[in-house]
Design a protein around this motif. Sequence first.
Motif, short mmCIF file in Angstrom:
data_model
loop_
_atom_site.label_atom_id
_atom_site.label_comp_id
_atom_site.label_asym_id
_atom_site.label_seq_id
_atom_site.Cartn_x
_atom_site.Cartn_y
_atom_site.Cartn_z
N GLU A 143 0.83 -1.21 0.00
CA GLU A 143 0.00 0.00 0.00
C GLU A 143 0.86 1.26 0.00
O GLU A 143 0.57 2.22 -0.70
CB GLU A 143 -0.94 -0.01 1.20
CG GLU A 143 -2.04 -1.05 1.11
CD GLU A 143 -3.15 -0.82 2.11
OE1 GLU A 143 -4.19 -0.23 1.70
OE2 GLU A 143 -3.00 -1.22 3.27
N SER A 146 2.54 1.59 -3.60
CA SER A 146 1.69 1.16 -4.72
C SER A 146 1.97 1.95 -5.99
O SER A 146 1.63 1.50 -7.09
CB SER A 146 0.22 1.28 -4.33
OG SER A 146 -0.12 2.63 -4.08
N GLU A 147 2.58 3.12 -5.88
CA GLU A 147 2.87 3.96 -7.06
C GLU A 147 4.37 4.07 -7.33
O GLU A 147 4.78 4.83 -8.21
CB GLU A 147 2.26 5.34 -6.87
CG GLU A 147 0.74 5.30 -6.72
CD GLU A 147 0.13 6.69 -6.61
OE1 GLU A 147 0.77 7.66 -7.05
OE2 GLU A 147 -1.00 6.80 -6.11
N GLY A 432 0.00 2.47 -14.75
CA GLY A 432 -1.38 2.81 -14.42
C GLY A 432 -2.40 2.23 -15.38
O GLY A 432 -3.55 1.97 -15.00
N ARG A 435 -4.70 -2.15 -15.70
CA ARG A 435 -5.75 -2.30 -14.68
C ARG A 435 -6.40 -3.68 -14.71
O ARG A 435 -7.33 -3.93 -13.94
CB ARG A 435 -6.82 -1.23 -14.89
CG ARG A 435 -6.31 0.19 -14.74
CD ARG A 435 -7.45 1.21 -14.80
NE ARG A 435 -6.96 2.57 -14.72
CZ ARG A 435 -6.62 3.31 -15.76
NH1 ARG A 435 -6.72 2.79 -17.00
NH2 ARG A 435 -6.17 4.53 -15.61
N PRO A 442 -1.75 1.08 -9.63
CA PRO A 442 -1.74 1.38 -8.19
C PRO A 442 -3.05 1.05 -7.47
O PRO A 442 -3.03 0.50 -6.37
CB PRO A 442 -1.43 2.87 -8.15
CG PRO A 442 -0.60 3.11 -9.37
CD PRO A 442 -1.19 2.21 -10.42
N GLU A 443 -4.18 1.34 -8.10
CA GLU A 443 -5.45 1.04 -7.43
C GLU A 443 -5.65 -0.47 -7.29
O GLU A 443 -6.24 -0.95 -6.32
CB GLU A 443 -6.64 1.67 -8.17
CG GLU A 443 -6.86 1.19 -9.59
CD GLU A 443 -6.16 2.04 -10.63
OE1 GLU A 443 -6.68 2.14 -11.76
OE2 GLU A 443 -5.09 2.62 -10.30
N ASN A 444 -5.13 -1.24 -8.27
CA ASN A 444 -5.18 -2.71 -8.17
C ASN A 444 -4.37 -3.20 -6.98
O ASN A 444 -4.81 -4.07 -6.22
CB ASN A 444 -4.60 -3.34 -9.44
CG ASN A 444 -5.60 -3.44 -10.56
OD1 ASN A 444 -6.66 -2.83 -10.50
ND2 ASN A 444 -5.26 -4.19 -11.59
N ARG A 446 -3.48 -1.62 -4.27
CA ARG A 446 -4.10 -1.28 -2.99
C ARG A 446 -5.30 -2.19 -2.71
O ARG A 446 -5.51 -2.62 -1.57
CB ARG A 446 -4.52 0.19 -2.99
CG ARG A 446 -3.33 1.16 -2.97
CD ARG A 446 -3.77 2.59 -2.75
NE ARG A 446 -4.46 3.16 -3.90
CZ ARG A 446 -3.85 3.81 -4.88
NH1 ARG A 446 -2.52 3.98 -4.86
NH2 ARG A 446 -4.53 4.32 -5.89
N PHE A 447 -6.04 -2.52 -3.75
CA PHE A 447 -7.17 -3.43 -3.58
C PHE A 447 -6.68 -4.82 -3.18
O PHE A 447 -7.24 -5.46 -2.29
CB PHE A 447 -7.98 -3.52 -4.88
CG PHE A 447 -9.06 -4.56 -4.85
CD1 PHE A 447 -10.26 -4.32 -4.19
CD2 PHE A 447 -8.86 -5.80 -5.45
CE1 PHE A 447 -11.25 -5.29 -4.15
CE2 PHE A 447 -9.85 -6.78 -5.41
CZ PHE A 447 -11.04 -6.52 -4.76
N ARG A 450 -5.63 -4.84 0.49
CA ARG A 450 -6.78 -4.84 1.41
C ARG A 450 -7.47 -6.20 1.43
O ARG A 450 -7.90 -6.68 2.48
CB ARG A 450 -7.77 -3.74 1.01
CG ARG A 450 -7.26 -2.32 1.28
CD ARG A 450 -8.36 -1.29 1.14
NE ARG A 450 -8.87 -1.21 -0.23
CZ ARG A 450 -8.38 -0.38 -1.15
NH1 ARG A 450 -7.35 0.41 -0.87
NH2 ARG A 450 -8.89 -0.35 -2.36
#
Length: 459
Positions: A143, A146-147, A432, A435, A442-444, A446-447, A450
């Motif tokens: 997390e 992530s970027e 980015g 996906r 990055p959003e992947n 973090r998901f 979690r």
Amino acid sequence: MKLWKGRFQKEADPKTNDFNSSISIDSRMYREDIEGSIAHASMLGECGIIEQSESEKICAGLRQIREELESGALTIDPDAEDIHTFIEGELTARIGDAGKRLHTARSRNDQVALDVRLTLRGEFAGLKEQLKSLIRVLCGKAEQYSEAVMPGYTHLQRAQPITFGHHMMAYAEMLLRDLSRFDDALARMDVMPLGSGALAGTTYPLDRELTAKLLGFSKVSQNSLDGVSDRDFCAEIAFAVSMAMVHLSRLCEELVLWCSWEYKFIELDDAFSTGSSIMPQKKNPDIAELIRGKSGRVFGDLMGLLTMMKGLPLAYNKDMQEDKEAVFDAVDTLKLCLTPLIPMLQTMTVLEDTMRNAAARGFINATDCADYLVAEKGLPFRDAYKITGELVALCIAKGLTLETLPLEEYQKICDSFDEGVYQAISLEKCVGGRRVLGGPAPENVRFQARRVLELVGKE
């Protein structure tokens, strides 16, 4: 005291005693041996096989022995043949003839098979928590970074851009599978063997289900030969531990590479590094190297167990005394490795700029350049692939990167290029845009982190 001495006319040679003894290994099972004996004695009393008063006397004596061993008031005799003999002898010395009734309807064969299961069950509870702690650290790093763009590798060659967080989550997924392997192995080990006797069960009317219930087992063994000669569970646990050590070793190999001056992607905290006796500039990743090396020790434990068992006729053979040292060593070694690895990862410094610079110099956005020609300009992929390869060769000749190569040089090779190519090959956009489920966007990441944290639970 020798449980079997009635058959013999002379004492065993001291060398025989030393060679035959297992007390140095199985003494760690004293709690489990006492727990199993209390359950066995309770069942004998409930079934009327021994007097209830004797059962209660045995259980009280065993509890007292356990308390004294734990407090240090009583020490285990290193000259005893094994832990089972020591505890039974100590019990009989304290409570007299009632102690001699403890072994009714029981053999050391099914007693040992039980004790090993109970011991491994207890050891694995702590081991699983350590693995979960490591997974939590990996998810936290994922997390946090992530970027943070870094080069992904194949063949140890820079391949495509990913993030440090994505890389951490790959190991989190491996360790999740290790946890599931532990659970599977424990489920198959959840079989209570007491009542199998030496190999052929017993004529006493035992309530094996009661003993299983008292000891927390969901099943009882269904074949007395199998009950005393099965060590599948030891080999399976050693394999599960070995697979976890493979994953730790791979991670540590990368840590060793990453903290070298040639990479310098991370720096380990001083508390988890060592120096050189002659080279004052050195900061060595010895912890990671030792973990990598200890994986071979665990693989040896697994091979030893498999080799020991492969030619044994049913049922029990003395060869099987070797099971405990191997499987306990495998479990102990994994625990030992996890203990420093978790805080070492927690405290390491991630050098994001160095990783980003390495990613920029590796032409790892070449695939995205080809994809730009396909998606934006309609070229067939194979033509786009060839054109991009020529661009990479040109960049190498001029000492440039795809990001710094002038547009006119692009257009000399293919006039379809325009200013949009620079946006398409931006490393951040390359990452980015991935996906797709499981990709490094990055959003992947973090998901993913979690999701895994929910599976292992927060501390």
